[in-house]
Structures are given as C-alpha cells and as structure tokens.
Design a protein around this motif. Structure first.
Motif, PDB file in Angstrom:
ATOM      1  N   SER A  65       0.828  -1.214   0.000  1.00  0.00           N
ATOM      2  CA  SER A  65       0.000   0.000   0.000  1.00  0.00           C
ATOM      3  C   SER A  65       0.857   1.258   0.000  1.00  0.00           C
ATOM      4  CB  SER A  65      -0.940  -0.004   1.214  1.00  0.00           C
ATOM      5  OG  SER A  65      -0.238   0.233   2.420  1.00  0.00           O
ATOM      6  N   TYR A 100      -5.404   2.050   1.744  1.00  0.00           N
ATOM      7  CA  TYR A 100      -5.884   1.749   0.393  1.00  0.00           C
ATOM      8  C   TYR A 100      -7.017   2.687  -0.016  1.00  0.00           C
ATOM      9  CZ  TYR A 100      -2.995  -2.354  -0.383  1.00  0.00           C
ATOM     10  OH  TYR A 100      -1.928  -3.179  -0.608  1.00  0.00           O
ATOM     11  N   TYR A 119      -5.315   5.745  -1.152  1.00  0.00           N
ATOM     12  CA  TYR A 119      -4.685   5.496  -2.456  1.00  0.00           C
ATOM     13  C   TYR A 119      -5.692   5.622  -3.595  1.00  0.00           C
ATOM     14  CZ  TYR A 119      -3.055   2.749  -6.428  1.00  0.00           C
ATOM     15  OH  TYR A 119      -2.755   2.331  -7.707  1.00  0.00           O
TER      16      TYR A 119
END
Length: 284
Positions: A30, A109, A112
C-alpha cells in the motif's frame, strides 16, 4: 495509465494475506503504490521525485505538492484530513516496521484510491491552440481599437492592461472553483492563464507569443537557483562565524594577533566575497 493489471494483482495478494493471516505484505504494498502514484503526480507537475533515500515521508511529499500549487495557483490538491490520516498511518508504519493494524491498511488503500481519482494535467505538454479563442474576447479588442482609432495614446499598453485585468478576474474565479472542488479542466485553464499573463507582462514590441510547455513560468519551492543561493549564504555565515571566533581569540590573547592576522583576512574576506556574489546574482 491502465490500472487493471495492478488491481488484479492486489486482489490476489489480499486473498493470499487472508489465507495466511499475515497482512504485512499488504501494508508494504500500500505504501509502495501510494508513493509511486504521488511521484507520478509530482513529475507531471514538474516536481522532483520523493527523496526516499533521505527518508522523506509520503505525507511531507504531499505537503510539498500542495505548497507548489498554493504558491502558483492558490489551491491545494490534497485535503488536510487526508494528509493527517497518511501522517498517522505512516508514523505507525515506520515505528513498527510495517506491522500495522488491518484498519490502518484499509484506510491506506482508501486514500490510495481517492488520490488515483485525481486527473493531473501534464505540464510538459503543449498549449492547445483553441485556448486563445476561449480566453481572448476578440470583439472587445476590435471595439477598443475602433474607439481609439486616430487618438494619440499608447494602445499597446492600454490593451495589455485591459487583457491582464480581464484574465485576472477569470483567474480568481477559477482559483475559487478549484479550492471548492478540484477539476482537471479548470486546473489546465489556471495553468494557461498564468502563462498568458506572464507573456503579456514580458512581451516585446507589442508582440504577444503564447507557446511552450505548460510547466514554463511556474515557480517551485526547491529551484536550483534558490538552492545554490542558500548554499552561498551558508558559506558566508560559516566564514563570518570563523572570523568572529578568530577576533575573539585575539582579543583575549593579543599575542596571537600576528599569527592570526592571515586567517582573519582570509575568513572575513572570503565571507564578504560570498555575500557579494549572492547579492549580485541570487538576491531577488
């Protein structure tokens, strides 16, 4: 960029981590993909990559990107809560060497994929020729010429001021919109307007030339000239302090005056030379 392959690999990694109950690899990945994504954004904006070898954190690199955009376009790309979240997770990640909770991994995540939604224009691209008609009111310019035809005045300066004023109003409106909600198209408009304003202010012989890469005329916090200027000022301070130390030593022990006179001249003379060079070539 096509992320389908990456997403497929991530799904496989998640399945393996669930089976083994070991999520460290997922945490490490990640941070890798988030760092790579931010590097891609930074390079599109003309910034240097993140200094991994110098232990520059991801959240500090995000702050750097925001700083450049704030300095040039009066808006930021990453919201403060996102940076704070990254900061919290990254500090824990570094402290535990990758052993972070599943909740932190999920949060990482989520950040992201939020960043991945941002579409960043490539500042190394060329200007679209259609931009001129989008921002220059040709009817306004024609009327201005007709009204002032035959009058004794500097039309060139008046038109320039009129254009800059009009572009400034458009620029302020776009900046407000970008602060409220980021859109790639409006960011491109903001970049173009900055280039046009620069060309208007630097034009020669009444000729306005709009061309070049989008990143031209955008200032960066860590420009080479600025770094070299700080480098010179550092040497100036160093030699000046050495000169002061030598002076203090000779005051306390006059017998050193003769032996220290050469070093006294060398240190203060060198510091003055560094200062003059900085003042003439790097002082804004």
């Amino acid at each position: 960029m096509n992320y389908s392959i990456l997403d497929a690999k991530l799904k496989s990694l998640i399945r393996i981590c669930k089976e083994t109950a070991n999520y460290k690899k997922l945490a490490v990945v990640s941070f890798i993909i988030t760092s790579n994504l931010l590097n891609e954004i930074g390079m599109k904006l003309g910034l240097r990559p993140r200094k991994v070898d110098a232990n520059e954190t991801i959240f500090n690199y995000m702050v750097l990107i925001n700083k450049m955009l704030e300095d040039n376009f009066k808006f930021t790309l990453f919201k403060e809560d996102i940076i704070n979240k990254i900061s919290l997770i990254e500090k824990q990640f570094l402290k535990t060497k990758g052993e972070i909770s599943i909740d932190f991994i999920i949060d990482m995540y989520e950040v992201y994929y939020e960043i991945r939604k941002l579409k960043i224009p490539n500042l190394y691209g060329q200007f679209d020729k259609n931009y001129s008609s989008k921002y220059f009111d040709t009817n306004l310019l024609s009327n201005f010429y007709s009204y002032n035809k035959g009058k004794q005045m500097n039309l060139d300066d008046k038109i320039t001021k009129l254009l800059i004023h009009d572009l400034r109003n458009k620029e302020l409106s776009i900046q407000k919109n970008l602060r409220d909600s980021y859109r790639k198209e409006e960011f491109e408009d903001a970049i173009y307007l900055k280039k046009v304003k620069h060309s208007l202010k630097k034009k020669e012989k009444g000729k306005i030339e709009i061309k070049g890469r989008l990143k031209d005329n955008i200032t960066y916090q860590e420009s080479i000239n600025s770094i070299f200027g700080y480098f010179l000022m550092g040497f100036f301070v160093l030699f000046f302090i050495l000169g002061l130390i030598i002076t203090i030593e000779t005051i306390y022990d006059p017998s050193l005056t003769m032996s220290m006179s050469y070093l006294f001249v060398l240190t203060f003379g060198t510091s003055i030379l560094f200062f003059i060079f900085y003042w003439n070539y790097f002082k804004e």
